[in-house]
Design a protein around this motif. Structure first.
Motif: not given
Length: 235
Positions: A51-56, A165-166, A170-172
């Motif tokens: 989830d790209p909205r969640r830094p962790e 990095r994502s 959220g993709s790599i």
């Protein structure tokens, strides 16, 4: 809709969009479809449940490819004194301290692929965030580019260590070699990269981490990989 070249359309006809190819089939197809006038890079693209909205949940780290990427990597090191000398002896292309920071600030100099810094330089290097950050060049402890052991870091990045990095979705995405590599080397690089990324799974992700894997070349068409085979594959 974008208009594709005749060459691209011909290549696309060779790829079955509904099929999940074996590792060997995918590599051979990607190599066969690489008809550009230069040695195309083979790329691995991974869709994740990040989830790209969640830094962790953001993924950032490094992958070491057994056979390197096939490209020349320009390494810059922010260091002073003894550490600067160690970096030069290890093969760093550009080495400097505060004067190098000023060069980047004042001239926008970014003619390098990897930036490494000793911890004591990060107060100065931090001023470069707006320049290096968007380009993916900012040194970071997570990626192994902020370290006292600059010599080892320089050698590893020169040999084929790459930062991953994502992205915002959220993709790599990462290179795993060149189309001129023999198939076995590409296979070993692919499996090694995949296994290392699996081991980087961020905390907090529910269910499956990696959802889809696609192999392609710089000017080629994406070939979907059989995820079950990738999971079970050994080098």
């Amino acid at each position: 809709m974008p208009r594709h070249s005749k060459r691209y359309l011909e290549i696309r006809q060779r790829v079955d969009r509904t099929k999940f190819y074996s590792i060997d089939e995918a590599i051979e197809l990607v190599k066969k479809n690489a008809t550009a006038k230069f040695d195309e890079t083979v790329e691995l693209h991974l869709a994740t449940n990040i989830d790209p909205r969640r830094p962790e949940q953001q993924l950032r780290g490094t992958v070491v490819l057994p056979h390197g990427t096939g490209r020349t990597v320009r390494v810059l090191v922010f260091a002073k004194g003894e550490k600067a000398e160690e970096a030069k002896k290890a093969g760093a292309d550009i080495v400097g301290g505060d004067e190098l920071v000023e060069k980047i600030l004042n001239e926008g100099f970014t003619d390098f692929d990897v930036a490494i810094a000793t911890p004591d330089m990060m107060k100065s290097v931090g001023r470069l965030g707006k320049i290096l950050g968007p380009r993916g060049l900012m040194p970071s402890p997570k990626s192994g580019t902020v370290t006292e052991d600059v010599a080892s870091a320089v050698k590893e990045f020169k040999m084929g260590r790459i930062e991953v990095r994502s992205d915002k979705t959220g993709s790599i995405h990462l290179p795993i070699g060149k189309c001129s590599f023999d198939s076995q080397k590409l296979r070993e690089n692919l499996i090694s990269a995949y296994k290392q990324i699996v081991s980087m799974r961020p905390a907090g992700i529910k269910g499956q981490f990696l959802r889809k894997a696609v192999l392609t070349s710089t000017m080629g068409v994406g070939v979907k990989l059989n995820m079950s085979e990738l999971e079970a594959a050994k080098i």
